[in-house]
Enzyme design. Structure first.
Site, PDB file in Angstrom:
ATOM      1  N   ASN A 105       0.855  -1.187   0.000  1.00 28.63           N
ATOM      2  CA  ASN A 105       0.000   0.000   0.000  1.00 28.63           C
ATOM      3  C   ASN A 105       0.886   1.231   0.000  1.00 28.63           C
ATOM      4  O   ASN A 105       2.025   1.188   0.464  1.00 28.63           O
ATOM      5  CB  ASN A 105      -0.873   0.005   1.262  1.00 28.63           C
ATOM      6  CG  ASN A 105      -1.792   1.212   1.337  1.00 28.63           C
ATOM      7  OD1 ASN A 105      -2.408   1.599   0.335  1.00 28.63           O
ATOM      8  ND2 ASN A 105      -1.891   1.825   2.503  1.00 28.63           N
ATOM      9  N   HIS A 107       0.891   5.078   1.522  1.00 24.78           N
ATOM     10  CA  HIS A 107       0.224   5.884   2.551  1.00 24.78           C
ATOM     11  C   HIS A 107       0.868   7.269   2.578  1.00 24.78           C
ATOM     12  O   HIS A 107       2.091   7.376   2.573  1.00 24.78           O
ATOM     13  CB  HIS A 107       0.373   5.190   3.910  1.00 24.78           C
ATOM     14  CG  HIS A 107      -0.332   5.923   5.009  1.00 24.78           C
ATOM     15  ND1 HIS A 107      -1.702   5.907   5.130  1.00 24.78           N
ATOM     16  CD2 HIS A 107       0.135   6.714   5.997  1.00 24.78           C
ATOM     17  CE1 HIS A 107      -2.050   6.662   6.170  1.00 24.78           C
ATOM     18  NE2 HIS A 107      -0.958   7.159   6.708  1.00 24.78           N
ATOM     19  N   SER A 134       4.870   6.762   2.340  1.00 20.04           N
ATOM     20  CA  SER A 134       5.491   5.469   2.632  1.00 20.04           C
ATOM     21  C   SER A 134       4.820   4.373   1.823  1.00 20.04           C
ATOM     22  O   SER A 134       3.597   4.365   1.679  1.00 20.04           O
ATOM     23  CB  SER A 134       5.312   5.113   4.120  1.00 20.04           C
ATOM     24  OG  SER A 134       5.744   6.160   4.965  1.00 20.04           O
ATOM     25  N   ASP A 143      -2.159   0.349   8.340  1.00 21.12           N
ATOM     26  CA  ASP A 143      -0.947   1.090   7.992  1.00 21.12           C
ATOM     27  C   ASP A 143       0.248   0.669   8.857  1.00 21.12           C
ATOM     28  O   ASP A 143       1.135   1.478   9.144  1.00 21.12           O
ATOM     29  CB  ASP A 143      -1.187   2.602   8.110  1.00 21.12           C
ATOM     30  CG  ASP A 143      -2.311   3.076   7.196  1.00 21.12           C
ATOM     31  OD1 ASP A 143      -2.432   2.533   6.083  1.00 21.12           O
ATOM     32  OD2 ASP A 143      -3.064   3.986   7.590  1.00 21.12           O
TER      33      ASP A 143
HETATM   34  C1  GRF Z   1      -2.981   8.828  -2.200  1.00 22.07           C
HETATM   35  O1  GRF Z   1      -2.666   9.997  -1.504  1.00 22.07           O
HETATM   36  C2  GRF Z   1      -2.506   7.630  -1.437  1.00 22.07           C
HETATM   37  O2  GRF Z   1      -1.358   7.873  -0.692  1.00 22.07           O
HETATM   38  C3  GRF Z   1      -3.654   7.353  -0.511  1.00 22.07           C
HETATM   39  O3  GRF Z   1      -4.814   7.649  -1.255  1.00 22.07           O
HETATM   40  C4  GRF Z   1      -4.488   8.598  -2.255  1.00 22.07           C
HETATM   41  C5  GRF Z   1      -4.919   7.982  -3.562  1.00 22.07           C
HETATM   42  O4  GRF Z   1      -4.799   8.868  -4.654  1.00 22.07           O
HETATM   43  N1  GRF Z   1      -3.609   5.987  -0.036  1.00 22.07           N
HETATM   44  P1  GRF Z   1      -4.924   8.310  -6.130  1.00 22.07           P
HETATM   45  O5  GRF Z   1      -6.318   7.668  -6.251  1.00 22.07           O
HETATM   46  O6  GRF Z   1      -3.843   7.316  -6.339  1.00 22.07           O
HETATM   47  O7  GRF Z   1      -4.810   9.495  -7.014  1.00 22.07           O
END
Ligand code: GRF
Length: 186
Positions: A105, A107, A134, A143
């Site tokens: 993932n 984050h 991260s 997370d």
């Molecule tokens: C990103 O900021 C990611 O870190 C978080 O959700 C957001 C997703 O944005 N988990 P996108 O859909 O990839 O534009």
């Protein structure tokens, strides 16, 4: 056979990280983009770019059944690694266990700081001068899995959650494809 690791992406929204993962893919290939939201902008982009897509709304079906349909779609696409990219739904412990060590993932914070939501507002409120993102392994703890890589950005005077989010997002798009490629190679 390409010999590349097959990656399935789960997303819920605009999908900019999915786009970065697709456009910068090296050592892996994206064989499925799946969404829980039929109207996710990212899914439209994926269709337009010839990716295999799968959409399943969880509405009105038991969570286990919902996840079973996703699991089947991932296996149908021969997915080996799942990359979460703005997937706004918590995975059950059972799903995580079935894919143990094979879900990553991204984050938008420097973990272990600011797990969960509203990361940018919390970093600004805390007076932090450095923020970032991260990439981590997904475990049953939100997370909380092993951090595979991070990128830092400055938090500037006058930053709002939106201006900081935009700076961090640009860093996400550079970090995620690189770390995913490393993870697939290890
Ligand atoms: C990103 O900021 C990611 O870190 C978080 O959700 C957001 C997703 O944005 N988990 P996108 O859909 O990839 O534009």
């Amino acid at each position: 056979m390409s010999g590349k690791t097959k990656v399935g992406i789960l997303l819920s929204g605009r999908g900019s990280n999915m786009m970065a993962l697709v456009e910068q893919a090296s050592g892996y290939e994206v064989t499925l983009a799946a969404s829980d939201k039929p109207d996710a902008a990212g899914i439209a982009w994926a269709r337009d770019h010839g990716l295999a897509t799968f959409v399943q709304s969880p509405k009105g079906i038991p969570k286990a059944e919902y996840e079973a349909t996703i699991d089947a779609a991932l296996r149908e696409a021969d997915v080996e690694i799942i990359a979460l990219a703005g997937y706004m739904r918590l995975l059950t412990d059972e799903f995580v266990a079935r894919w143990r060590g094979r879900i990553v993932n991204i984050h938008p914070s420097l973990l272990p700081k600011y797990k969960g939501l509203d990361t940018h507002a919390r970093a600004i409120a805390a007076g932090d001068t450095v923020g970032g993102c991260s990439v981590h392994v997904v475990t049953e703890e939100l997370d909380g899995g092993e951090v595979l890589g991070q990128a830092e950005v400055p938090i500037l005077p006058g930053d709002t959650p939106d201006t900081l989010a935009a700076r961090v997002l640009a860093a996400e798009h550079r970090l995620y494809p690189r770390i995913l490629a490393e993870f697939c190679a290890r």
